[in-house]
Design a protein around this motif. Structure first.
Motif, PDB file in Angstrom:
ATOM      1  N   ARG A 121       3.692 -13.894  -4.393  1.00 50.77           N
ATOM      2  CA  ARG A 121       4.359 -12.947  -3.506  1.00 50.77           C
ATOM      3  C   ARG A 121       3.882 -11.539  -3.824  1.00 50.77           C
ATOM      4  N   PRO A 122       3.648 -10.714  -2.791  1.00 54.29           N
ATOM      5  CA  PRO A 122       3.158  -9.356  -3.037  1.00 54.29           C
ATOM      6  C   PRO A 122       4.242  -8.467  -3.631  1.00 54.29           C
ATOM      7  N   SER A 123       3.804  -7.399  -4.261  1.00 50.18           N
ATOM      8  CA  SER A 123       4.736  -6.391  -4.758  1.00 50.18           C
ATOM      9  C   SER A 123       5.148  -5.470  -3.635  1.00 50.18           C
ATOM     10  N   GLY A 137       4.002  -7.592  -8.973  1.00 50.75           N
ATOM     11  CA  GLY A 137       3.164  -8.384  -8.089  1.00 50.75           C
ATOM     12  C   GLY A 137       2.409  -9.428  -8.888  1.00 50.75           C
ATOM     13  N   GLN A 155       3.391   4.863  -1.930  1.00 54.07           N
ATOM     14  CA  GLN A 155       2.602   3.708  -2.381  1.00 54.07           C
ATOM     15  C   GLN A 155       1.768   4.105  -3.593  1.00 54.07           C
ATOM     16  N   SER A 170       4.217  -2.588  -3.274  1.00 53.76           N
ATOM     17  CA  SER A 170       3.091  -1.709  -2.949  1.00 53.76           C
ATOM     18  C   SER A 170       2.087  -2.342  -2.009  1.00 53.76           C
ATOM     19  N   GLY A 171       2.210  -3.636  -1.752  1.00 56.19           N
ATOM     20  CA  GLY A 171       1.322  -4.282  -0.804  1.00 56.19           C
ATOM     21  C   GLY A 171       0.167  -5.016  -1.440  1.00 56.19           C
ATOM     22  N   VAL A 172      -0.471  -5.852  -0.637  1.00 60.01           N
ATOM     23  CA  VAL A 172      -1.503  -6.770  -1.130  1.00 60.01           C
ATOM     24  C   VAL A 172      -2.731  -6.028  -1.644  1.00 60.01           C
ATOM     25  N   ARG A 173      -3.170  -4.971  -0.943  1.00 58.29           N
ATOM     26  CA  ARG A 173      -4.384  -4.284  -1.387  1.00 58.29           C
ATOM     27  C   ARG A 173      -4.181  -3.632  -2.743  1.00 58.29           C
ATOM     28  N   SER A 174      -3.045  -2.994  -2.936  1.00 58.74           N
ATOM     29  CA  SER A 174      -2.738  -2.412  -4.244  1.00 58.74           C
ATOM     30  C   SER A 174      -2.681  -3.497  -5.310  1.00 58.74           C
ATOM     31  N   ASP A 175      -2.113  -4.654  -4.951  1.00 62.33           N
ATOM     32  CA  ASP A 175      -2.046  -5.762  -5.906  1.00 62.33           C
ATOM     33  C   ASP A 175      -3.443  -6.227  -6.302  1.00 62.33           C
ATOM     34  N   ASP A 211      -7.457 -10.784  -5.904  1.00 67.07           N
ATOM     35  CA  ASP A 211      -6.268 -11.085  -5.100  1.00 67.07           C
ATOM     36  C   ASP A 211      -5.617 -12.364  -5.616  1.00 67.07           C
TER      37      ASP A 211
END
Length: 639
Positions: free
Chosen positions: A54-56, A344, A122, A58-63, A50
C-alpha cells in the motif's frame, strides 16, 4: 528460529560471537540479501524501486524514490566499509538510477524523481535527499567522481531543493544539513550550503536537553530518533569531514547518550518498543555502531557488537523479511498498528542506518573482540533518566527491559491536547522489549483512565515532575490533564498525578486524581500479553481500588508481539481527590520463574492524606511517596 531463505548467510562463529554467532561477514551478507530482493522491483533505468504494498500518504512516485534512496544507504555503507570493493556491482546500478532520476525531475514518467518541496507539500523527497547525499558522500571515489559532469550538475540541482524549501520542525532540518555537507565535500559548497548547516546546528543546540538526549524539535518527543537521526547525522558528518572539534562536541553527547540507551535492548536483542517509526527495526542499533566507528562510546567493542548484532538477528529470526526477502511494514512481520501515515513499502529500509557499523574495517576491535554480555544481561538494573522523564529497569532472570514514560509525549508546543488523537506509542505509562501497546481501538494497556459519563480519558501532554533513585530502585513522576473524546475534551480542574517506583520486576504505581467530578470512576490497566507470549502480566490493587477483572479485558487486535491480547484491569470510584496505589509486573516465563503472587510482595500499605507508605515483604524496606509537595524516598531499614 531460522534465518529467512532469501538471505544467504555464512556459518555462525560461536567462538568470536558466543551470544549471536554473527560476524562482519553476516552483516555484509545481510546487506547484499536485502539489496538483491529490493532491486527486483526497480524501474528499467533504476531510478525508482517500486516495492509492492500500500502506498504512503506521499504517493507512489515518492515511495519509489524512497526505495532507491534508503537501499542506496545500505549499499553505500557496505561498499565504503569494504574500501570500495563492490562484488555485486551495486554502485553501478545506483549511478544509472541517479542519471535517470535527475534527467527531468518532476515529470510524470517511468523514471523521473519528484521535486524536493516543503514538508507540507508532499515533502517526503526531502527526507530521501539526505540518504542520496550521504550515499554519494560515502562512495564518492567509486561513484560520484566517475559520473559525467552533466549528471553531477543535475544531481546537485535536484539536491539543492532540500536547501531551498522548509523542513518539518524537527529532525528534518538535518536532511538539508546532510545534503549541504555532501556538496561541500565535493567542492560545491557556497553561502546556501553554509546557511543550511548553520541553521540546523543552531536548532540542534536548542533541542539538546542534556544527559545525551535531544528533543525531536521544540517539544518533548524523546525516542529512537535520538539514535538514528539526531546523533547520527552530525556525528557522522564530523567523522567523515575530519572536523575534530565538532566530532569532540557531538561525540561527547553520543557517548553520554549510549550510557543509558545501551540498556534499552533486551537479552534477546529486541530494542525497546516505544515511539514512532518502529518499522525501522534494527536501525535502533545505529547509534551503538556509530559510537564504535568513531570511538565515542562508553561500551567495550564486544558489547557494542553484541548489541548491534543482537538486534539485527532478533528481527531476521522473527520474520522482518517476507518470503520475497523484502522488509515488511511492521515489527516482527507486518503489523498495521505499528505504522504511521507516512509509512510506505520502502519505509522499513531506514533500517539501512544500522549498516553504519560496516564503516569499521574488518580488523577493527568492533569485529575482532569477542562478544560480551549486553547491559541487560548483567545484574538487575534501574536507571532514572531525568531529562527525558524515563525510568528504565531490566531483570537478568528473563532479560526483559521495561521503560516507564513520564516525559515523552510527541505533542508540538502549538498543538492543543484535544486537537491530536491518542498515540499508543507515547501515551501509555510503560513499554518493554517483550510487549507492545494495544491498538487505539482496543482497551489501552498500562493506562490510568478517568471515566465520566461512559467516556474514558486519554493521556496526551505529559508534564514531568522528576526522576531519581538509588541502588536497586528508582522512580519517575509526571502529571497530565485527562482528555475525553467525543464531547467536551476536559473537565475543569481535573488532573492526574502519577508516580512509578520500581524494584526488580515490581512496579509500584501510585496516582492522585484531583478534582474528579462526582460519579467519576477510574481504571488502571497493566501489561498486554497474549496466549502465544512467553511473558506474564500481573496487576494487584494495594489501596483505593475496589475491583479487578478476573480474566482481564480483551484486546482482539493484539500487539506487535501477539495477535490477540488480554489486559489486566482495576476499577474504583473517584470523587474529588482520590489516591490509588497498585502493584504491577511483567515477567518472562522460564523454568525458574517465581510463581509467588503480587499480593505477597508488600507487607503493609498506609495512606495518610497525600502520603503513601509501602512496606516491602522481602526485606522490610519502606517506600514513601508524598504528592504535595512531591517527594519519593526508599528507606532500607525497618522503622
Amino acid at each position: 528460529m531460522t534465518t529467512p531463505p532469501s538471505l544467504e548467510l555464512p556459518a555462525e562463529d560461536r567462538v568470536l560471537s558466543p551470544y549471536t554467532g554473527y560476524t562482519r561477514a553476516h552483516w555484509e551478507a545481510t546487506a547484499d540479501g536485502l539489496l538483491r530482493a529490493a532491486w527486483r522491483w526497480a524501474t528499467p533505468g533504476g531510478a525508482l524501486l517500486d516495492l509492492p504494498g500500500r502506498p504512503s500518504g506521499s504517493g507512489v512516485r515518492s515511495d519509489g524514490l524512497e526505495g532507491y534512496a534508503r537501499t542506496f544507504l545500505a549499499a553505500a555503507f557496505r561498499v565504503a566499509g569494504a574500501g570500495g570493493e563492490d562484488p555485486y556491482g551495486w554502485l553501478g546500478r545506483y549511478a544509472d538510477g541517479l542519471a535517470a532520476g535527475t534527467r527531468t525531475p518532476g515529470r510524470d514518467d517511468t523514471e523521473s524523481w519528484p521535486l524536493i518541496l516543503g514538508h507540507d507539500v508532499q515533502g517526503q523527497p526531502m527526507v530521501e535527499s539526505a540518504s542520496v547525499a550521504l550515499g554519494l558522500r560515502l562512495t564518492a571515489p567509486w561513484l560520484w567522481d566517475r559520473l559525467d559532469p552533466g549528471v553531477q550538475d543535475r544531481a546537485e540541482e535536484w539536491l539543492r531543493g532540500a536547501l531551498r524549501h522548509t523542513p518539518a520542525p524537527n529532525n528534518w532540518y538535518l536532511f538539508p544539513y546532510t545534503v549541504a555537507g555532501f556538496l561541500e565535500s565535493v567542492g560545491r559548497g557556497d553561502a546556501e550550503t553554509a546557511r543550511a548547516r548553520e541553521r540546523a546546528l543552531g536548532l540542534l543546540e536548542g533541542w539538546y536537553r542534556g544527559e545525551g538526549w535531544y528533543a525531536d524539535g521544540d517539544s518533548r518527543a524523546f525516542d529512537h530518533y535520538n539514535g538514528w537521526a539526531l546523533h547520527l547525522y552530525p556525528v557522522l558528518d564530523a567523522h567523515l569531514s575530519g572536523d575534530t572539534e565538532r566530532l569532540a562536541h557531538y561525540g561527547a553527547r553520543l557517548r553520554e547518550h549510549l550510557e543509558g540507551f545501551s540498556l534499552l535492548f533486551g537479552a534477546d536483542g529486541a530494542p525497546i518498543h516505544f515511539g514512532r517509526s518502529l518499522s525501522y527495526r534494527f536501525a535502533a542499533g545505529a547509534a551503538v555502531g556509530l559510537g564504535a566507528v568513531t570511538g565515542h562510546t562508553p561500551l567495550a567493542p564486544g558489547v557494542s557488537r553484541r548489541l548491534v548484532s543482537g538486534t539485527l538477528r532478533y528481527f531476521l529470526d522473527r520474520g522482518a523479511t517476507g518470503p520475497d526477502g523484502l522488509l515488511t511494514l511492521g515489527w516482527h512481520g507486518p503489523h498495521d498498528a505499528t505504522l504511521q501515515h507516512y509509512s510506505g513499502p520502502a519505509s522499513p529500509y531506514w533500517a539501512s542506518k544500522a549498516f553504519v557499523a560496516l564503516l569499521a574495517p574488518g580488523d577493527a576491535p568492533l569485529w575482532q573482540a569477542p562478544e560480551e554480555p549486553a547491559p541487560s544481561e548483567g545484574p538487575d538494573r534501574v536507571l532514572a533518566l531525568a531529562v527525558p522523564g524515563l525510568l528504565v529497569h531490566s531483570t537478568r532472570a528473563d532479560g526483559i527491559v521495561r521503560l516507564h514514560n513520564h516525559g515523552s509525549d510527541h505533542l508540538r508546543p502549538h498543538e492543543g491536547e484535544a486537537e491530536v488523537r491518542d498515540d499508543p506509542h507515547y501515551s501509555r505509562q510503560a513499554y518493554s522489549t517483550a510487549t507492545g501497546p494495544t491498538a487505539a481501538a482496543n482497551v489501552a494497556d498500562n493506562h490510568l483512565a478517568v471515566e465520566i459519563g461512559g467516556r474514558l480519558s486519554e493521556r496526551r501532554r505529559i508534564r514531568p515532575l522528576g526522576a531519581g533513585g538509588g541502588d536497586g530502585w528508582g522512580w519517575a513522576a509526571s502529571w497530565h490533564r485527562p482528555v475525553f473524546r467525543p464531547g467536551p475534551p476536559m473537565a475543569p480542574g481535573l488532573r492526574v498525578e502519577s508516580v512509578t517506583v520500581v524494584r526488580g520486576s515490581h512496579e509500584l504505581r501510585a496516582h492522585r486524581v484531583v478534582d474528579a467530578p462526582a460519579g467519576s470512576r477510574v481504571r488502571q490497566t497493566g501489561w498486554a500479553t497474549g496466549p502465544d507470549d512467553t511473558v506474564r502480566s500481573a496487576l494487584h490493587g494495594l489501596y483505593g481500588w475496589e475491583s479487578a477483572l478476573p480474566d482481564g479485558q480483551r484486546a482482539p487486535q493484539g500487539t506487535a508481539f501477539t495477535r490477540w491480547a488480554v489486559v489486566p484491569r482495576l476499577t474504583a470510584a473517584a470523587d474529588g481527590t482520590t489516591v490509588l496505589v497498585a502493584l504491577a509486573s511483567l515477567t518472562g516465563v522460564t523454568e525458574d520463574t517465581d510463581e509467588a503472587p503480587l499480593s505477597g510482595a508488600v507487607r503493609e500499605v498506609r495512606v495518610a492524606g497525600d502520603t503513601v507508605e509501602v512496606r516491602w515483604a522481602d526485606d522490610g524496606s519502606l517506600t514513601r511517596i508524598g504528592f504535595s509537595p512531591l517527594t519519593v524516598d526508599h528507606l532500607r531499614t525497618e522503622g
